[in-house]
Design a protein around this motif. Structure first.
Motif, PDB file in Angstrom:
ATOM      1  N   PRO A 100       0.927  -1.114   0.147  1.00  0.00           N
ATOM      2  CA  PRO A 100       0.048   0.040   0.041  1.00  0.00           C
ATOM      3  C   PRO A 100       0.743   1.222   0.078  1.00  0.00           C
ATOM      4  O   PRO A 100       1.865   1.343   0.592  1.00  0.00           O
ATOM      5  CB  PRO A 100      -0.698  -0.209   1.345  1.00  0.00           C
ATOM      6  CG  PRO A 100      -0.744  -1.529   1.548  1.00  0.00           C
ATOM      7  CD  PRO A 100       0.397  -2.256   1.003  1.00  0.00           C
ATOM      8  N   GLY A 101       0.711   2.306  -0.760  1.00  0.00           N
ATOM      9  CA  GLY A 101       1.106   3.322  -0.935  1.00  0.00           C
ATOM     10  C   GLY A 101       2.266   3.366  -2.098  1.00  0.00           C
ATOM     11  O   GLY A 101       2.568   4.417  -2.325  1.00  0.00           O
ATOM     12  N   GLY A 102       2.482   2.302  -2.711  1.00  0.00           N
ATOM     13  CA  GLY A 102       3.493   1.976  -3.773  1.00  0.00           C
ATOM     14  C   GLY A 102       3.225   2.384  -5.048  1.00  0.00           C
ATOM     15  O   GLY A 102       1.758   2.971  -5.157  1.00  0.00           O
ATOM     16  N   SER A 103       3.749   2.132  -6.026  1.00  0.00           N
ATOM     17  CA  SER A 103       3.595   2.604  -7.422  1.00  0.00           C
ATOM     18  C   SER A 103       3.815   1.381  -8.329  1.00  0.00           C
ATOM     19  O   SER A 103       4.558   0.552  -7.977  1.00  0.00           O
ATOM     20  CB  SER A 103       4.234   3.921  -7.817  1.00  0.00           C
ATOM     21  OG  SER A 103       4.096   4.936  -7.152  1.00  0.00           O
ATOM     22  N   ARG A 141      -4.302  10.080  -8.521  1.00  0.00           N
ATOM     23  CA  ARG A 141      -3.372   8.974  -8.335  1.00  0.00           C
ATOM     24  C   ARG A 141      -3.029   8.095  -9.529  1.00  0.00           C
ATOM     25  O   ARG A 141      -1.667   7.724  -9.529  1.00  0.00           O
ATOM     26  CB  ARG A 141      -4.222   7.804  -7.364  1.00  0.00           C
ATOM     27  CG  ARG A 141      -4.657   8.345  -5.883  1.00  0.00           C
ATOM     28  CD  ARG A 141      -4.948   7.401  -5.085  1.00  0.00           C
ATOM     29  NE  ARG A 141      -6.123   6.297  -5.463  1.00  0.00           N
ATOM     30  CZ  ARG A 141      -6.044   5.184  -5.715  1.00  0.00           C
ATOM     31  NH1 ARG A 141      -4.961   4.426  -5.236  1.00  0.00           N
ATOM     32  NH2 ARG A 141      -7.065   4.429  -6.134  1.00  0.00           N
ATOM     33  N   PHE A 142      -3.842   7.956 -10.489  1.00  0.00           N
ATOM     34  CA  PHE A 142      -3.352   7.173 -11.554  1.00  0.00           C
ATOM     35  C   PHE A 142      -3.201   8.271 -12.690  1.00  0.00           C
ATOM     36  O   PHE A 142      -4.005   9.190 -12.875  1.00  0.00           O
ATOM     37  CB  PHE A 142      -4.442   6.067 -12.036  1.00  0.00           C
ATOM     38  CG  PHE A 142      -4.596   5.031 -10.991  1.00  0.00           C
ATOM     39  CD1 PHE A 142      -3.899   4.854  -9.946  1.00  0.00           C
ATOM     40  CD2 PHE A 142      -5.319   3.904 -11.515  1.00  0.00           C
ATOM     41  CE1 PHE A 142      -3.877   3.939  -9.097  1.00  0.00           C
ATOM     42  CE2 PHE A 142      -5.500   2.921 -10.598  1.00  0.00           C
ATOM     43  CZ  PHE A 142      -4.642   2.886  -9.563  1.00  0.00           C
ATOM     44  N   THR A 143      -2.347   8.006 -13.910  1.00  0.00           N
ATOM     45  CA  THR A 143      -2.223   8.711 -14.922  1.00  0.00           C
ATOM     46  C   THR A 143      -2.194   7.946 -16.121  1.00  0.00           C
ATOM     47  O   THR A 143      -1.144   7.042 -16.332  1.00  0.00           O
ATOM     48  CB  THR A 143      -1.137   9.630 -14.772  1.00  0.00           C
ATOM     49  OG1 THR A 143      -0.980  10.470 -13.784  1.00  0.00           O
ATOM     50  CG2 THR A 143      -0.983  10.565 -16.159  1.00  0.00           C
ATOM     51  N   ILE A 144      -3.034   8.055 -17.175  1.00  0.00           N
ATOM     52  CA  ILE A 144      -3.163   7.308 -18.609  1.00  0.00           C
ATOM     53  C   ILE A 144      -2.237   8.204 -19.690  1.00  0.00           C
ATOM     54  O   ILE A 144      -2.390   9.601 -19.306  1.00  0.00           O
ATOM     55  CB  ILE A 144      -4.328   6.955 -18.871  1.00  0.00           C
ATOM     56  CG1 ILE A 144      -4.336   5.972 -20.069  1.00  0.00           C
ATOM     57  CG2 ILE A 144      -5.250   8.331 -19.221  1.00  0.00           C
ATOM     58  CD1 ILE A 144      -5.751   5.572 -20.349  1.00  0.00           C
ATOM     59  N   ASN A 173       0.011   5.503  -8.660  1.00  0.00           N
ATOM     60  CA  ASN A 173       0.486   5.594  -7.571  1.00  0.00           C
ATOM     61  C   ASN A 173      -0.345   5.617  -6.310  1.00  0.00           C
ATOM     62  O   ASN A 173      -1.730   5.519  -6.572  1.00  0.00           O
ATOM     63  CB  ASN A 173       0.974   7.301  -7.774  1.00  0.00           C
ATOM     64  CG  ASN A 173       2.052   7.398  -8.923  1.00  0.00           C
ATOM     65  OD1 ASN A 173       2.887   6.582  -9.144  1.00  0.00           O
ATOM     66  ND2 ASN A 173       2.259   8.811  -9.381  1.00  0.00           N
ATOM     67  N   SER A 174       0.316   5.935  -5.273  1.00  0.00           N
ATOM     68  CA  SER A 174      -0.586   5.621  -3.911  1.00  0.00           C
ATOM     69  C   SER A 174      -1.624   4.767  -3.705  1.00  0.00           C
ATOM     70  O   SER A 174      -2.798   4.930  -3.668  1.00  0.00           O
ATOM     71  CB  SER A 174      -1.219   7.178  -3.768  1.00  0.00           C
ATOM     72  OG  SER A 174      -0.393   8.142  -3.638  1.00  0.00           O
ATOM     73  N   LEU A 175      -1.094   3.476  -4.299  1.00  0.00           N
ATOM     74  CA  LEU A 175      -1.986   2.251  -4.582  1.00  0.00           C
ATOM     75  C   LEU A 175      -2.523   1.851  -3.156  1.00  0.00           C
ATOM     76  O   LEU A 175      -1.786   2.075  -2.151  1.00  0.00           O
ATOM     77  CB  LEU A 175      -1.245   1.059  -5.141  1.00  0.00           C
ATOM     78  CG  LEU A 175      -0.939   1.245  -6.475  1.00  0.00           C
ATOM     79  CD1 LEU A 175       0.134   0.401  -7.279  1.00  0.00           C
ATOM     80  CD2 LEU A 175      -2.215   1.136  -7.267  1.00  0.00           C
ATOM     81  N   LYS A 176      -3.895   1.483  -3.314  1.00  0.00           N
ATOM     82  CA  LYS A 176      -4.507   0.875  -1.978  1.00  0.00           C
ATOM     83  C   LYS A 176      -5.059  -0.523  -2.323  1.00  0.00           C
ATOM     84  O   LYS A 176      -5.162  -0.900  -3.328  1.00  0.00           O
ATOM     85  CB  LYS A 176      -5.808   1.773  -1.947  1.00  0.00           C
ATOM     86  CG  LYS A 176      -5.610   3.441  -1.788  1.00  0.00           C
ATOM     87  CD  LYS A 176      -7.011   3.901  -1.618  1.00  0.00           C
ATOM     88  CE  LYS A 176      -6.953   5.447  -1.866  1.00  0.00           C
ATOM     89  NZ  LYS A 176      -7.975   6.264  -1.802  1.00  0.00           N
ATOM     90  N   PRO A 177      -5.274  -1.273  -1.243  1.00  0.00           N
ATOM     91  CA  PRO A 177      -5.587  -2.532  -1.145  1.00  0.00           C
ATOM     92  C   PRO A 177      -6.814  -2.798  -2.253  1.00  0.00           C
ATOM     93  O   PRO A 177      -6.966  -3.640  -2.921  1.00  0.00           O
ATOM     94  CB  PRO A 177      -5.994  -2.791   0.228  1.00  0.00           C
ATOM     95  CG  PRO A 177      -5.107  -1.987   1.115  1.00  0.00           C
ATOM     96  CD  PRO A 177      -5.127  -0.880   0.259  1.00  0.00           C
ATOM     97  N   SER A 231      -0.989  -5.153  -1.284  1.00  0.00           N
ATOM     98  CA  SER A 231      -1.087  -5.814   0.161  1.00  0.00           C
ATOM     99  C   SER A 231       0.330  -5.594   0.813  1.00  0.00           C
ATOM    100  O   SER A 231       1.356  -5.812   0.103  1.00  0.00           O
ATOM    101  CB  SER A 231      -1.348  -7.105  -0.081  1.00  0.00           C
ATOM    102  OG  SER A 231      -1.263  -8.150   1.123  1.00  0.00           O
ATOM    103  N   SER A 232       0.228  -5.691   2.122  1.00  0.00           N
ATOM    104  CA  SER A 232       1.271  -5.805   2.894  1.00  0.00           C
ATOM    105  C   SER A 232       1.749  -7.105   3.282  1.00  0.00           C
ATOM    106  O   SER A 232       2.836  -7.072   3.989  1.00  0.00           O
ATOM    107  CB  SER A 232       1.119  -4.715   4.037  1.00  0.00           C
ATOM    108  OG  SER A 232      -0.038  -5.180   4.950  1.00  0.00           O
TER     109      SER A 232
END
Length: 116
Positions: free
Chosen positions: A14-17, A66-69, A83-87, A115-116
């Motif tokens: 979580p929070g990763g890219s 958070r996302f860019t296409i 970016n700033s990925l969530k579960p 996932s963590s």
């Protein structure tokens, strides 16, 4: 014959890219919209983001900011920077290409797990 191939999925905390890529080969009408959809277990497939050949973009509310296409028309490639990925972003992500007045093509999907 058109082939659509995604890459770049994987496991991230979580929070990763992650950056997804999709390359289309074959004859595709240059006026088209490229997009990313996702489908989580037990849920319907939903649009995440899309981009027209002119560069106009659209995002679902859940990923805005958070996302860019982006896309490379010369290479028939579309990207999704996440970016700033969530579960809750965990899903199979599918690339989609819709020709103007023509066919629709799908990739086979790439798994994204947050996932963590």
């Amino acid at each position: 014959q058109v082939q659509v191939v995604e890459s770049g999925g994987g496991l991230v905390q979580p929070g990763g890219s992650l950056r997804l890529s999709c390359v289309a080969s074959g004859s595709i009408f240059r006026f088209n919209t490229m997009g990313w959809y996702r489908q989580a277990p037990g849920k319907q497939r939903e649009l995440v983001a899309s981009i027209t050949d002119a560069g106009s973009t659209d995002y679902s509310d859940s990923v805005k900011g958070r996302f860019t296409i982006s896309r490379d028309n010369a290479e028939n490639t579309v990207y999704l920077q996440m970016n700033s990925l969530k579960p809750e972003d965990t899903a199979v992500y599918y690339c989609n290409i819709k020709e103007l007045y023509g066919d629709t093509f799908w990739g086979q999907g790439t798994q994204v797990t947050v996932s963590s």
